[in-house]
Design a protein around this motif. Structure first.
Motif, PDB file in Angstrom:
ATOM      1  N   LEU A 250      -3.705  -2.561   9.674  1.00 27.27           N
ATOM      2  CA  LEU A 250      -2.301  -2.870   9.376  1.00 27.27           C
ATOM      3  C   LEU A 250      -2.039  -4.310   8.952  1.00 27.27           C
ATOM      4  O   LEU A 250      -1.254  -4.553   8.044  1.00 27.27           O
ATOM      5  CB  LEU A 250      -1.428  -2.533  10.580  1.00 27.27           C
ATOM      6  CG  LEU A 250      -0.899  -1.102  10.674  1.00 27.27           C
ATOM      7  CD1 LEU A 250      -0.005  -0.963  11.896  1.00 27.27           C
ATOM      8  CD2 LEU A 250      -0.136  -0.719   9.421  1.00 27.27           C
TER       9      LEU A 250
ATOM     10  N   CYS B  82       0.032  -5.078   5.556  1.00 32.28           N
ATOM     11  CA  CYS B  82       1.405  -5.581   5.581  1.00 32.28           C
ATOM     12  C   CYS B  82       1.497  -6.984   4.995  1.00 32.28           C
ATOM     13  O   CYS B  82       2.475  -7.323   4.310  1.00 32.28           O
ATOM     14  CB  CYS B  82       1.937  -5.576   7.018  1.00 32.28           C
ATOM     15  SG  CYS B  82       2.044  -3.926   7.749  1.00 32.28           S
ATOM     16  N   SER B  83       0.492  -7.791   5.243  1.00 29.37           N
ATOM     17  CA  SER B  83       0.497  -9.161   4.726  1.00 29.37           C
ATOM     18  C   SER B  83       0.479  -9.173   3.199  1.00 29.37           C
ATOM     19  O   SER B  83       1.177  -9.977   2.570  1.00 29.37           O
ATOM     20  CB  SER B  83      -0.708  -9.929   5.277  1.00 29.37           C
ATOM     21  OG  SER B  83      -0.741 -11.233   4.781  1.00 29.37           O
TER      22      SER B  83
ATOM     23  N   ILE C 211       9.787   0.282   5.148  1.00 22.59           N
ATOM     24  CA  ILE C 211       9.560   1.242   6.225  1.00 22.59           C
ATOM     25  C   ILE C 211      10.265   2.557   5.919  1.00 22.59           C
ATOM     26  O   ILE C 211       9.746   3.644   6.205  1.00 22.59           O
ATOM     27  CB  ILE C 211      10.001   0.649   7.574  1.00 22.59           C
ATOM     28  CG1 ILE C 211       9.066  -0.517   7.940  1.00 22.59           C
ATOM     29  CG2 ILE C 211       9.969   1.704   8.677  1.00 22.59           C
ATOM     30  CD1 ILE C 211       9.488  -1.313   9.138  1.00 22.59           C
TER      31      ILE C 211
ATOM     32  N   LEU D 127      12.246  -5.299   5.252  1.00 19.12           N
ATOM     33  CA  LEU D 127      11.573  -4.401   6.185  1.00 19.12           C
ATOM     34  C   LEU D 127      12.187  -3.002   6.166  1.00 19.12           C
ATOM     35  O   LEU D 127      11.468  -1.996   6.193  1.00 19.12           O
ATOM     36  CB  LEU D 127      11.628  -4.991   7.596  1.00 19.12           C
ATOM     37  CG  LEU D 127      10.779  -6.251   7.796  1.00 19.12           C
ATOM     38  CD1 LEU D 127      11.148  -6.940   9.097  1.00 19.12           C
ATOM     39  CD2 LEU D 127       9.294  -5.915   7.780  1.00 19.12           C
TER      40      LEU D 127
ATOM     41  N   MET E 256       6.562  -6.047  10.514  1.00 16.88           N
ATOM     42  CA  MET E 256       6.259  -4.742   9.928  1.00 16.88           C
ATOM     43  C   MET E 256       5.098  -4.066  10.660  1.00 16.88           C
ATOM     44  O   MET E 256       5.139  -2.861  10.955  1.00 16.88           O
ATOM     45  CB  MET E 256       5.913  -4.930   8.452  1.00 16.88           C
ATOM     46  CG  MET E 256       5.664  -3.661   7.688  1.00 16.88           C
ATOM     47  SD  MET E 256       5.429  -4.080   5.939  1.00 16.88           S
ATOM     48  CE  MET E 256       4.633  -2.571   5.381  1.00 16.88           C
ATOM     49  N   THR E 257       4.084  -4.817  11.007  1.00 18.22           N
ATOM     50  CA  THR E 257       2.938  -4.284  11.744  1.00 18.22           C
ATOM     51  C   THR E 257       3.369  -3.697  13.083  1.00 18.22           C
ATOM     52  O   THR E 257       3.039  -2.555  13.418  1.00 18.22           O
ATOM     53  CB  THR E 257       1.895  -5.395  11.978  1.00 18.22           C
ATOM     54  OG1 THR E 257       1.382  -5.841  10.712  1.00 18.22           O
ATOM     55  CG2 THR E 257       0.739  -4.905  12.835  1.00 18.22           C
TER      56      THR E 257
ATOM     57  N   TYR F 226       1.710  -6.968   1.179  1.00 17.00           N
ATOM     58  CA  TYR F 226       3.027  -6.565   0.691  1.00 17.00           C
ATOM     59  C   TYR F 226       4.048  -7.695   0.822  1.00 17.00           C
ATOM     60  O   TYR F 226       4.743  -8.039  -0.142  1.00 17.00           O
ATOM     61  CB  TYR F 226       3.496  -5.336   1.475  1.00 17.00           C
ATOM     62  CG  TYR F 226       4.939  -4.975   1.251  1.00 17.00           C
ATOM     63  CD1 TYR F 226       5.349  -4.394   0.052  1.00 17.00           C
ATOM     64  CD2 TYR F 226       5.892  -5.216   2.232  1.00 17.00           C
ATOM     65  CE1 TYR F 226       6.680  -4.065  -0.150  1.00 17.00           C
ATOM     66  CE2 TYR F 226       7.218  -4.887   2.032  1.00 17.00           C
ATOM     67  CZ  TYR F 226       7.612  -4.309   0.846  1.00 17.00           C
ATOM     68  OH  TYR F 226       8.932  -3.989   0.642  1.00 17.00           O
ATOM     69  N   THR F 227       4.145  -8.296   2.011  1.00 19.94           N
ATOM     70  CA  THR F 227       5.166  -9.326   2.219  1.00 19.94           C
ATOM     71  C   THR F 227       4.873 -10.598   1.428  1.00 19.94           C
ATOM     72  O   THR F 227       5.790 -11.268   0.970  1.00 19.94           O
ATOM     73  CB  THR F 227       5.313  -9.654   3.715  1.00 19.94           C
ATOM     74  OG1 THR F 227       4.053 -10.081   4.243  1.00 19.94           O
ATOM     75  CG2 THR F 227       5.798  -8.446   4.488  1.00 19.94           C
TER      76      THR F 227
ATOM     77  N   SER G 249       5.405  -9.908   7.905  1.00 18.70           N
ATOM     78  CA  SER G 249       4.184  -9.108   7.980  1.00 18.70           C
ATOM     79  C   SER G 249       3.933  -8.623   9.400  1.00 18.70           C
ATOM     80  O   SER G 249       3.633  -7.444   9.629  1.00 18.70           O
ATOM     81  CB  SER G 249       2.994  -9.942   7.487  1.00 18.70           C
ATOM     82  OG  SER G 249       1.772  -9.307   7.773  1.00 18.70           O
TER      83      SER G 249
END
Length: 508
Positions: free
Chosen positions: A167, A171-172, A466, A462, A323-324, A174-175, A320
């Motif tokens: 994860l 996520c990193s 999500i 976010l 989101m994780t 993407y952000t 990030s």
């Protein structure tokens, strides 16, 4: 030799008496805390190799000496607070706005940008940057968030009906893509993958340096070259981070030069006449606001670099981790995941699967899930303030020239304000359940004059991604939050990789 040793012992005794028994020392001694040795205080109890052990010790000590405690170190003490009434006094103060000593260790990287500056410089920067986060402007950034979200989902779908992902890097990516394009105007997908990977690692290395120095306040900046491993790590990380900033700024200047600087005119950057939707190749970013301010003599190039560094770090790393943690909690709490998905399907089916600002505003249950995730795992779990004048808190008197650490993690799990504090329950944030709660019992974005300038941007970002994930995937846990070994870093994060299973929803 005996003379020199006797002289040294005498000096140390005088130092100890002056430090512990002057007015400041007497006030600090009234605050409960672990037994402190002469001179070194409590530094030895934090001399450990594991960042997870350091985090655990902090939590246990805060619980033992609730609601306030102090740790002695050399000539000063660190006061730790978590009670909402103390937080209200500290965070709402117009005087206590200077960050504590830990932030000094960030200055080789961020220098004195919005996060680390104080007094008039901070107020001027805040005034320059606030318009970039007005809701009407955030709507313009949303196109970028939406495009990145669509790309994210398509990449996940391409991996098959089921896939297990690590994860944090997922996520990193993407952000960081979003923050670089919307805030800095740089399309990260076009940059070298190895360069981006080095940038992310450099952020982690800076965090390691900061933590190392936090429990060793006797290490001054001039000593770092002699602390070989840490000094080398910082030098290498700073070069990577500052080179990244220089490249971003150079590319953006080149773009404006090619357009004759027309998009830095008041027509586009004025507080009233903002228009970021001027075409796919001509989107303006927060960086353009700084360049326009430079054009008007309000900021210099060094100041622009400070803010680019600050927002690239703060804008991607905190989101990030949020989101994780949120994805993990939804995977573990199937009922909440199903309720959030029902809401997302209802909203997105009306829009043909598209997510815009209107759809984001209708996702009320998903927003409660986010808030509960922020409560349990606030990405910025601690912050520090410097108190220059004597300050009366609810639970103690803080002497002048003190550093106070605020622990949002402990605040958000205080059983006096949160029944069953470890339970994931989004309905805590229903209006009828939240109306009588202390306003400072929940402060994931801080509060008062130094609250997070980008919190609305983060929530929109976010909720958008999500919602897309829930629309197209079921989430199943692989690693669980209860098994995570958390670490005390600049940002709250797991020590080890965490994984999640994505199962594609087959729509008929």
């Amino acid at each position: 030799m005996i003379f020199y040793l006797s002289s040294l012992l005498l000096v140390l005794c005088i130092f100890h008496i002056i430090t512990r028994y002057n007015r400041r020392g007497r006030l600090l001694s009234k605050i409960p805390g672990p037994t402190a040795y002469p001179i070194v205080g409590n530094l030895l109890m934090f001399n450990m190799s594991s960042m997870h052990d350091f985090w655990q010790l902090g939590r246990l000590t805060m619980k033992k000496y609730y609601p306030i405690t102090r740790f002695w170190g050399l000539h000063s003490a660190l006061i730790s607070v978590g009670h909402p009434e103390d937080l209200e006094i500290l965070l709402s103060s117009q005087k206590v706005i200077e960050k504590g000593y830990v932030y000094w260790y960030l200055q080789p990287w961020l220098r004195t940008g919005l996060l680390t500056s104080t007094d008039d410089k901070w107020r001027q920067r805040r005034k320059i940057l606030t318009p970039a986060f007005h809701f009407s402007i955030l709507q313009k950034y949303f196109d970028i968030t939406s495009e990145q979200g669509e790309r994210f989902i398509e990449d996940l779908k391409a991996e098959g009906d089921e896939t297990i992902k690590s994860l944090m890097p997922l996520c990193s990516n993407y952000t960081l893509n979003i923050i670089c394009e919307s805030i800095l105007g740089v399309v990260l997908n076009k940059m070298n993958d190895q360069e981006v990977k080095k940038y992310k690692q450099a952020i982690l290395d800076v965090g390691s340096v900061v933590l190392y120095r936090t429990v060793r306040p006797f290490i001054a900046n001039w000593m770092l070259p002699f602390v070989w491993k840490i000094g080398h790590m910082q030098r290498n990380a700073l070069k990577i981070l500052h080179d990244f900033t220089d490249k971003v700024l150079k590319e953006r200047r080149k773009y404006h030069e090619s357009t004759g600087y027309r998009y830095l005119n008041d027509e586009y950057t004025g507080e009233v006449k903002y228009d970021l939707g001027i075409g796919r190749k001509r989107r303006l970013a927060m960086l353009d606001l700084l360049l326009a301010a430079e054009k008007n003599g309000l900021i210099q190039e060094d100041g622009i670099k400070e803010e680019v560094d600050t927002f690239t770090f703060e804008g991607h790393d905190t989101s990030s981790m949020a989101m994780t943690f949120t994805l993990m909690l939804l995977a573990e709490n199937k009922e909440a995941q199903d309720l959030a998905r029902v809401e997302v399907i209802r909203v997105l089916d009306k829009s043909g699967g598209k997510i815009g600002v209107t759809e984001i505003q209708e996702l009320h249950y998903l927003e409660r899930c986010l808030k509960e995730s922020f409560r349990l795992y606030p990405p910025v779990a601690t912050l520090m303030r410097y108190v220059s004048e004597e300050l009366e808190l609810k639970n103690a008197t803080v002497p002048a020239d003190s550093h106070v650490m605020i622990h949002f993690w402990d605040t958000h799990r205080d059983v006096n304000f949160w029944p069953e504090p470890d339970k994931f329950d989004p309905d805590r944030f229903l209006p009828e359940n939240a109306k009588n709660r202390h306003p400072y019992a929940y402060v994931p974005f801080s509060a008062g004059p130094r609250n997070c300038i980008g919190q609305k941007f983060a929530i929109m970002e976010l909720k958008s991604l999500i919602a897309r994930i829930l629309y197209d995937f079921y989430l199943e846990p692989v690693d669980r939050t209860t098994d995570m070994r958390l670490i005390a870093d600049i940002i709250l994060r797991p020590l080890d990789p965490v994984h999640l299973k994505f199962i594609k929803i087959n729509k008929c």
